[in-house]
Design a protein around this motif. Structure first.
Motif, short mmCIF file in Angstrom:
data_model
loop_
_atom_site.label_atom_id
_atom_site.label_comp_id
_atom_site.label_asym_id
_atom_site.label_seq_id
_atom_site.Cartn_x
_atom_site.Cartn_y
_atom_site.Cartn_z
N THR A 216 0.93 -1.10 -0.05
CA THR A 216 -0.02 0.01 0.03
C THR A 216 0.87 1.19 0.00
N THR A 217 2.26 1.18 0.39
CA THR A 217 3.24 2.36 0.50
C THR A 217 3.88 2.50 -0.81
N LEU A 218 3.56 1.61 -1.90
CA LEU A 218 4.06 1.64 -3.19
C LEU A 218 3.65 3.12 -3.84
N GLY A 219 2.42 3.50 -3.34
CA GLY A 219 1.99 4.81 -3.72
C GLY A 219 1.15 5.18 -4.92
N PRO A 220 0.77 6.23 -5.26
CA PRO A 220 -0.30 6.27 -6.08
C PRO A 220 0.20 6.30 -7.68
N ARG A 221 -0.45 6.16 -8.62
CA ARG A 221 -0.20 6.28 -10.02
C ARG A 221 -1.06 7.46 -10.50
N PRO A 222 -0.75 8.24 -11.26
CA PRO A 222 -1.70 9.17 -11.88
C PRO A 222 -2.96 8.76 -12.37
N PRO A 223 -4.09 9.59 -12.13
CA PRO A 223 -5.17 9.19 -12.98
C PRO A 223 -5.05 9.24 -14.46
N VAL A 224 -5.78 8.65 -15.23
CA VAL A 224 -5.75 8.50 -16.71
C VAL A 224 -6.89 8.21 -17.20
N THR A 225 -7.18 8.91 -18.34
CA THR A 225 -8.19 8.32 -19.28
C THR A 225 -7.56 7.40 -20.30
N VAL A 226 -7.98 6.18 -20.27
CA VAL A 226 -7.35 5.15 -20.93
C VAL A 226 -8.06 5.02 -22.36
N PHE A 227 -9.51 5.18 -22.23
CA PHE A 227 -10.54 5.20 -23.46
C PHE A 227 -11.41 6.31 -23.18
N ASP A 228 -12.13 6.58 -24.27
CA ASP A 228 -12.96 8.08 -23.96
C ASP A 228 -13.90 7.68 -22.85
N ASN A 229 -14.55 6.38 -22.48
CA ASN A 229 -15.34 5.98 -21.68
C ASN A 229 -14.94 5.25 -20.41
N LEU A 230 -13.37 5.22 -20.30
CA LEU A 230 -12.98 4.38 -19.11
C LEU A 230 -11.67 5.10 -18.78
N HIS A 231 -11.82 5.02 -17.49
CA HIS A 231 -10.52 5.91 -16.68
C HIS A 231 -10.18 5.11 -15.73
N PHE A 232 -8.83 5.03 -15.35
CA PHE A 232 -7.94 4.53 -14.23
C PHE A 232 -7.96 5.27 -13.12
N VAL A 233 -8.29 5.03 -11.99
CA VAL A 233 -8.12 5.93 -10.65
C VAL A 233 -7.66 5.02 -9.41
N GLY A 234 -6.90 4.32 -9.80
CA GLY A 234 -6.29 3.41 -8.71
C GLY A 234 -4.73 3.72 -8.33
N THR A 235 -4.02 2.91 -7.88
CA THR A 235 -2.73 3.04 -7.31
C THR A 235 -1.83 2.30 -8.19
#
Length: 345
Positions: free
Chosen positions: A81-100
Protein backbone atom coordinates in the motif's frame (compact mmCIF):
# COMPACT_ATOMS: atom_id res chain seq x y z
CA UNK A 1 -30.33 -7.66 -14.43
CA UNK A 2 -31.02 -10.99 -12.83
CA UNK A 3 -29.91 -10.17 -9.31
CA UNK A 4 -30.71 -10.89 -5.68
CA UNK A 5 -31.14 -7.92 -3.34
CA UNK A 6 -30.32 -8.31 0.32
CA UNK A 7 -29.12 -6.23 3.26
CA UNK A 8 -27.53 -7.68 6.34
CA UNK A 9 -24.62 -7.86 8.70
CA UNK A 10 -21.32 -8.58 7.01
CA UNK A 11 -18.06 -9.85 8.44
CA UNK A 12 -14.54 -8.70 7.77
CA UNK A 13 -12.59 -10.76 5.30
CA UNK A 14 -9.37 -10.65 3.43
CA UNK A 15 -6.80 -12.43 1.42
CA UNK A 16 -4.43 -10.39 -0.65
CA UNK A 17 -5.10 -10.34 -4.40
CA UNK A 18 -2.32 -10.90 -6.88
CA UNK A 19 0.59 -10.86 -4.40
CA UNK A 20 3.81 -12.60 -5.38
CA UNK A 21 4.63 -14.37 -2.15
CA UNK A 22 8.02 -16.02 -2.59
CA UNK A 23 7.09 -18.81 -0.20
CA UNK A 24 8.74 -22.05 0.80
CA UNK A 25 8.45 -25.35 -1.05
CA UNK A 26 4.95 -26.71 -1.50
CA UNK A 27 3.16 -29.97 -0.87
CA UNK A 28 4.56 -33.49 -1.05
CA UNK A 29 6.92 -34.04 -3.98
CA UNK A 30 5.50 -37.55 -4.31
CA UNK A 31 2.23 -36.04 -5.48
CA UNK A 32 3.82 -33.45 -7.72
CA UNK A 33 5.89 -33.80 -10.85
CA UNK A 34 8.56 -31.28 -11.80
CA UNK A 35 8.56 -32.42 -15.43
CA UNK A 36 4.83 -31.83 -15.75
CA UNK A 37 5.22 -28.38 -14.18
CA UNK A 38 8.05 -27.56 -16.57
CA UNK A 39 5.92 -28.64 -19.54
CA UNK A 40 3.14 -26.27 -18.51
CA UNK A 41 5.61 -23.42 -17.93
CA UNK A 42 6.99 -23.97 -21.43
CA UNK A 43 3.46 -23.88 -22.87
CA UNK A 44 2.80 -20.63 -21.00
CA UNK A 45 6.00 -19.05 -22.28
CA UNK A 46 5.19 -20.06 -25.85
CA UNK A 47 1.73 -18.52 -25.61
CA UNK A 48 3.02 -15.31 -24.02
CA UNK A 49 5.80 -14.77 -26.52
CA UNK A 50 7.89 -11.64 -26.06
CA UNK A 51 4.95 -9.23 -25.84
CA UNK A 52 2.75 -10.73 -23.09
CA UNK A 53 5.27 -11.69 -20.42
CA UNK A 54 3.10 -10.17 -17.67
CA UNK A 55 0.84 -13.19 -18.11
CA UNK A 56 3.63 -15.33 -16.62
CA UNK A 57 3.41 -13.99 -13.06
CA UNK A 58 2.06 -17.26 -11.67
CA UNK A 59 4.86 -19.22 -13.31
CA UNK A 60 7.27 -17.87 -10.68
CA UNK A 61 8.26 -19.83 -7.56
CA UNK A 62 6.84 -23.17 -8.70
CA UNK A 63 5.94 -25.25 -5.65
CA UNK A 64 5.17 -22.51 -3.14
CA UNK A 65 2.76 -23.19 -0.27
CA UNK A 66 0.05 -20.90 -1.66
CA UNK A 67 -0.72 -19.38 1.73
CA UNK A 68 0.47 -16.23 3.45
CA UNK A 69 2.60 -17.18 6.47
CA UNK A 70 1.01 -16.43 9.82
CA UNK A 71 1.90 -12.95 11.01
CA UNK A 72 3.23 -11.82 7.62
CA UNK A 73 0.08 -10.31 6.10
CA UNK A 74 0.24 -6.86 7.69
CA UNK A 75 3.85 -6.24 6.76
CA UNK A 76 3.21 -7.35 3.19
CA UNK A 77 0.18 -5.07 2.93
CA UNK A 78 2.11 -2.12 4.36
CA UNK A 79 4.78 -2.58 1.74
CA UNK A 80 2.25 -2.86 -1.08
CA UNK A 81 0.00 0.00 0.00
CA UNK A 82 2.98 2.33 0.34
CA UNK A 83 4.03 1.79 -3.27
CA UNK A 84 2.12 5.00 -3.73
CA UNK A 85 -0.25 6.47 -6.29
CA UNK A 86 -0.11 6.40 -10.00
CA UNK A 87 -1.65 9.39 -11.79
CA UNK A 88 -5.25 9.00 -12.90
CA UNK A 89 -5.56 8.55 -16.62
CA UNK A 90 -8.24 8.41 -19.27
CA UNK A 91 -7.46 5.13 -21.03
CA UNK A 92 -10.40 5.15 -23.44
CA UNK A 93 -12.98 7.86 -24.04
CA UNK A 94 -15.31 6.15 -21.56
CA UNK A 95 -12.81 4.39 -19.27
CA UNK A 96 -10.59 5.94 -16.62
CA UNK A 97 -7.98 4.51 -14.24
CA UNK A 98 -8.17 5.92 -10.68
CA UNK A 99 -6.13 3.41 -8.70
CA UNK A 100 -2.66 3.08 -7.23
CA UNK A 101 0.59 1.42 -8.24
CA UNK A 102 -0.58 -1.78 -6.55
CA UNK A 103 -4.33 -2.04 -7.03
CA UNK A 104 -6.66 -0.73 -9.72
CA UNK A 105 -10.00 1.02 -9.74
CA UNK A 106 -11.64 1.50 -13.13
CA UNK A 107 -14.32 4.13 -13.76
CA UNK A 108 -16.63 3.44 -16.70
CA UNK A 109 -18.26 6.67 -17.81
CA UNK A 110 -21.84 6.30 -19.09
CA UNK A 111 -24.60 8.66 -20.19
CA UNK A 112 -26.14 8.39 -16.72
CA UNK A 113 -23.16 8.35 -14.37
CA UNK A 114 -20.23 6.12 -13.46
CA UNK A 115 -19.86 2.37 -12.99
CA UNK A 116 -16.84 1.85 -10.74
CA UNK A 117 -15.01 -1.48 -10.87
CA UNK A 118 -13.36 -2.04 -7.46
CA UNK A 119 -12.82 0.39 -4.61
CA UNK A 120 -9.24 -0.01 -3.28
CA UNK A 121 -8.23 -0.80 0.33
CA UNK A 122 -10.01 1.72 2.55
CA UNK A 123 -11.81 5.05 2.82
CA UNK A 124 -8.59 7.06 2.73
CA UNK A 125 -7.59 5.51 -0.60
CA UNK A 126 -11.12 6.01 -1.93
CA UNK A 127 -10.82 9.71 -1.05
CA UNK A 128 -7.22 10.21 -2.17
CA UNK A 129 -7.31 8.24 -5.41
CA UNK A 130 -10.88 7.55 -6.54
CA UNK A 131 -12.54 10.84 -5.58
CA UNK A 132 -9.49 13.01 -6.25
CA UNK A 133 -8.65 11.06 -9.40
CA UNK A 134 -12.11 11.50 -10.88
CA UNK A 135 -12.05 15.21 -10.07
CA UNK A 136 -8.62 15.59 -11.71
CA UNK A 137 -10.09 14.00 -14.84
CA UNK A 138 -13.06 16.39 -14.80
CA UNK A 139 -15.57 13.88 -13.42
CA UNK A 140 -17.80 14.13 -10.35
CA UNK A 141 -17.52 11.35 -7.71
CA UNK A 142 -21.18 11.99 -6.88
CA UNK A 143 -21.96 10.43 -10.27
CA UNK A 144 -20.81 6.99 -9.07
CA UNK A 145 -24.08 5.04 -9.37
CA UNK A 146 -22.84 1.44 -9.28
CA UNK A 147 -19.76 -0.24 -7.80
CA UNK A 148 -18.83 -3.71 -9.02
CA UNK A 149 -16.50 -5.50 -6.59
CA UNK A 150 -14.45 -8.24 -8.24
CA UNK A 151 -14.13 -10.45 -5.19
CA UNK A 152 -14.29 -10.62 -1.41
CA UNK A 153 -10.78 -9.40 -0.58
CA UNK A 154 -10.13 -6.15 1.25
CA UNK A 155 -7.93 -4.58 -1.41
CA UNK A 156 -10.98 -4.47 -3.69
CA UNK A 157 -13.94 -3.87 -1.36
CA UNK A 158 -12.15 -1.77 1.31
CA UNK A 159 -13.20 1.65 0.01
CA UNK A 160 -16.70 0.59 -1.06
CA UNK A 161 -18.47 1.25 2.25
CA UNK A 162 -17.21 4.83 2.34
CA UNK A 163 -18.44 5.39 -1.22
CA UNK A 164 -21.70 3.59 -0.44
CA UNK A 165 -22.31 5.77 2.62
CA UNK A 166 -21.25 8.99 0.86
CA UNK A 167 -22.93 8.69 -2.55
CA UNK A 168 -25.43 5.85 -2.21
CA UNK A 169 -24.43 3.70 -5.21
CA UNK A 170 -25.46 0.09 -5.62
CA UNK A 171 -22.68 -2.26 -4.62
CA UNK A 172 -22.54 -5.39 -6.73
CA UNK A 173 -20.73 -8.64 -6.00
CA UNK A 174 -21.29 -12.29 -6.82
CA UNK A 175 -23.73 -14.13 -4.57
CA UNK A 176 -20.91 -16.55 -3.74
CA UNK A 177 -18.56 -13.85 -2.51
CA UNK A 178 -21.24 -11.98 -0.55
CA UNK A 179 -21.59 -15.28 1.30
CA UNK A 180 -17.82 -15.39 1.84
CA UNK A 181 -18.04 -12.01 3.58
CA UNK A 182 -20.61 -13.43 6.01
CA UNK A 183 -18.57 -16.40 7.21
CA UNK A 184 -17.82 -16.35 10.96
CA UNK A 185 -14.20 -17.40 10.44
CA UNK A 186 -12.12 -15.84 7.71
CA UNK A 187 -8.68 -16.80 6.50
CA UNK A 188 -7.17 -13.29 6.53
CA UNK A 189 -8.02 -9.89 8.00
CA UNK A 190 -6.04 -6.71 8.49
CA UNK A 191 -6.53 -3.22 9.89
CA UNK A 192 -5.39 -1.68 6.58
CA UNK A 193 -8.66 -2.90 5.04
CA UNK A 194 -11.91 -1.18 5.97
CA UNK A 195 -15.00 -3.22 6.77
CA UNK A 196 -17.03 -4.48 3.82
CA UNK A 197 -20.00 -2.56 2.41
CA UNK A 198 -23.51 -3.55 3.41
CA UNK A 199 -24.77 -6.50 1.42
CA UNK A 200 -26.51 -5.18 -1.67
CA UNK A 201 -26.88 -6.57 -5.20
CA UNK A 202 -25.84 -10.17 -5.88
CA UNK A 203 -25.08 -11.33 -9.42
CA UNK A 204 -24.18 -14.53 -11.23
CA UNK A 205 -22.56 -15.53 -14.50
CA UNK A 206 -24.22 -13.96 -17.53
CA UNK A 207 -26.07 -11.23 -15.62
CA UNK A 208 -25.71 -7.69 -16.86
CA UNK A 209 -25.18 -4.34 -15.18
CA UNK A 210 -26.66 -1.43 -17.15
CA UNK A 211 -26.31 2.29 -16.56
CA UNK A 212 -27.41 4.77 -19.19
CA UNK A 213 -26.03 3.77 -22.57
CA UNK A 214 -23.61 1.15 -21.19
CA UNK A 215 -24.10 -2.51 -20.37
CA UNK A 216 -21.42 -4.66 -18.73
CA UNK A 217 -21.71 -8.43 -18.85
CA UNK A 218 -20.86 -10.26 -15.62
CA UNK A 219 -18.44 -13.16 -16.06
CA UNK A 220 -18.08 -15.57 -13.14
CA UNK A 221 -14.40 -16.54 -13.06
CA UNK A 222 -13.82 -18.56 -9.86
CA UNK A 223 -10.39 -19.56 -8.67
CA UNK A 224 -8.85 -16.66 -6.82
CA UNK A 225 -12.02 -16.75 -4.72
CA UNK A 226 -15.04 -19.00 -5.14
CA UNK A 227 -17.07 -16.12 -6.56
CA UNK A 228 -14.59 -13.90 -8.39
CA UNK A 229 -16.21 -11.95 -11.21
CA UNK A 230 -15.02 -9.88 -14.12
CA UNK A 231 -16.86 -7.88 -16.74
CA UNK A 232 -16.95 -7.55 -20.51
CA UNK A 233 -17.93 -4.15 -21.91
CA UNK A 234 -17.40 -1.80 -24.84
CA UNK A 235 -14.81 0.96 -24.84
CA UNK A 236 -14.36 3.78 -27.34
CA UNK A 237 -11.22 5.22 -28.88
CA UNK A 238 -12.58 8.10 -30.91
CA UNK A 239 -14.77 6.50 -33.56
CA UNK A 240 -13.24 3.05 -32.93
CA UNK A 241 -15.10 0.61 -30.70
CA UNK A 242 -13.31 -2.15 -28.82
CA UNK A 243 -14.43 -4.83 -26.40
CA UNK A 244 -12.65 -5.11 -23.06
CA UNK A 245 -12.53 -7.71 -20.32
CA UNK A 246 -11.46 -7.04 -16.74
CA UNK A 247 -9.95 -10.18 -15.19
CA UNK A 248 -11.17 -10.26 -11.59
CA UNK A 249 -8.41 -12.03 -9.65
CA UNK A 250 -5.15 -13.80 -10.38
CA UNK A 251 -3.38 -14.64 -7.10
CA UNK A 252 -2.85 -18.24 -5.93
CA UNK A 253 -2.90 -17.53 -2.19
CA UNK A 254 -5.79 -19.79 -1.17
CA UNK A 255 -3.85 -22.91 -0.23
CA UNK A 256 -3.02 -26.11 -2.17
CA UNK A 257 -6.64 -26.77 -3.14
CA UNK A 258 -6.64 -28.59 -6.49
CA UNK A 259 -10.27 -27.74 -7.11
CA UNK A 260 -9.60 -24.02 -6.90
CA UNK A 261 -6.66 -24.32 -9.29
CA UNK A 262 -8.85 -26.20 -11.74
CA UNK A 263 -11.52 -23.52 -11.35
CA UNK A 264 -9.05 -20.82 -12.31
CA UNK A 265 -7.84 -22.84 -15.29
CA UNK A 266 -11.42 -23.31 -16.46
CA UNK A 267 -12.10 -19.59 -15.94
CA UNK A 268 -9.15 -18.73 -18.17
CA UNK A 269 -10.41 -21.20 -20.77
CA UNK A 270 -13.85 -19.57 -20.65
CA UNK A 271 -12.51 -16.05 -21.14
CA UNK A 272 -10.25 -17.25 -23.97
CA UNK A 273 -13.25 -18.76 -25.74
CA UNK A 274 -15.30 -15.61 -25.15
CA UNK A 275 -12.51 -13.52 -26.66
CA UNK A 276 -12.64 -15.59 -29.84
CA UNK A 277 -16.43 -15.57 -30.03
CA UNK A 278 -17.10 -11.95 -29.05
CA UNK A 279 -14.00 -10.21 -30.40
CA UNK A 280 -12.58 -9.12 -27.04
CA UNK A 281 -9.37 -7.25 -27.86
CA UNK A 282 -8.56 -5.38 -24.62
CA UNK A 283 -7.32 -7.17 -21.49
CA UNK A 284 -7.49 -5.33 -18.16
CA UNK A 285 -6.91 -6.42 -14.58
CA UNK A 286 -7.61 -5.05 -11.11
CA UNK A 287 -3.88 -4.97 -10.40
CA UNK A 288 -1.67 -2.78 -12.66
CA UNK A 289 1.15 -5.29 -12.54
CA UNK A 290 -0.98 -7.89 -14.31
CA UNK A 291 -2.06 -5.83 -17.31
CA UNK A 292 0.89 -3.39 -17.51
CA UNK A 293 -1.11 -0.26 -16.80
CA UNK A 294 1.98 1.84 -15.97
CA UNK A 295 3.90 1.11 -19.15
CA UNK A 296 0.83 1.27 -21.38
CA UNK A 297 -0.32 4.57 -19.85
CA UNK A 298 3.08 6.07 -20.59
CA UNK A 299 2.87 4.91 -24.19
CA UNK A 300 -0.66 6.29 -24.38
CA UNK A 301 0.54 9.70 -23.18
CA UNK A 302 3.14 9.74 -25.99
CA UNK A 303 0.85 8.29 -28.64
CA UNK A 304 0.98 10.04 -31.99
CA UNK A 305 -1.82 10.27 -34.51
CA UNK A 306 -2.16 6.95 -36.30
CA UNK A 307 -0.36 4.96 -33.61
CA UNK A 308 -2.19 1.88 -32.30
CA UNK A 309 -3.80 2.11 -28.88
CA UNK A 310 -1.37 0.51 -26.40
CA UNK A 311 -4.15 -1.17 -24.38
CA UNK A 312 -5.55 -2.90 -27.47
CA UNK A 313 -3.71 -6.20 -27.77
CA UNK A 314 -6.08 -7.80 -30.26
CA UNK A 315 -8.32 -10.82 -29.93
CA UNK A 316 -5.33 -13.09 -30.53
CA UNK A 317 -3.45 -11.28 -27.76
CA UNK A 318 -6.28 -11.80 -25.27
CA UNK A 319 -6.51 -15.47 -26.23
CA UNK A 320 -2.76 -15.93 -25.80
CA UNK A 321 -2.79 -14.06 -22.49
CA UNK A 322 -5.47 -16.35 -21.11
CA UNK A 323 -3.64 -19.43 -22.39
CA UNK A 324 -0.42 -18.34 -20.70
CA UNK A 325 -2.22 -17.51 -17.47
CA UNK A 326 -3.96 -20.90 -17.50
CA UNK A 327 -0.75 -22.82 -18.15
CA UNK A 328 1.03 -21.08 -15.26
CA UNK A 329 -1.78 -22.11 -12.92
CA UNK A 330 -1.49 -25.66 -14.26
CA UNK A 331 2.26 -25.59 -13.63
CA UNK A 332 1.68 -24.65 -9.99
CA UNK A 333 -1.02 -27.30 -9.62
CA UNK A 334 1.35 -29.92 -11.03
CA UNK A 335 3.83 -29.09 -8.26
CA UNK A 336 1.55 -30.85 -5.77
CA UNK A 337 -1.00 -32.76 -7.93
CA UNK A 338 0.33 -33.54 -11.39
CA UNK A 339 -2.52 -35.91 -12.17
CA UNK A 340 -5.09 -33.16 -11.57
CA UNK A 341 -3.12 -30.73 -13.74
CA UNK A 342 -3.02 -33.14 -16.65
CA UNK A 343 -6.66 -34.17 -16.20
CA UNK A 344 -7.72 -30.69 -17.30
CA UNK A 345 -5.79 -30.82 -20.60
Amino acid sequence: MAARMARGTTAFVGAVGAISLGLVAGASAAEGNAEVSARHVAAAQEAAGDDLTLALGNCKDIGKTFVIPEGKLHGMLEKLTTLGPRPPVTVFDNLHFVGTKWVSAWAIETSDGIILFDALNNAKEAKDYIEAGLEELGLDPADIKKIIVAHAHGDHYGGAKYLQDTYGPEVIMSALDWAELEKPELQYADELWDAPPERDVAVDDGDTVTLGDTTAQIVLMPGHTVGTIGIVFDVMDGDEAHKAVIWGGNGLNFGPDAGRFLDMMHSADKVREMAAEEGIDVFLSNHPGTDGTDEKAERLANRKEGDPHPFVIGTDGVERFMTALRECVAAQLASFDAEAADSAD
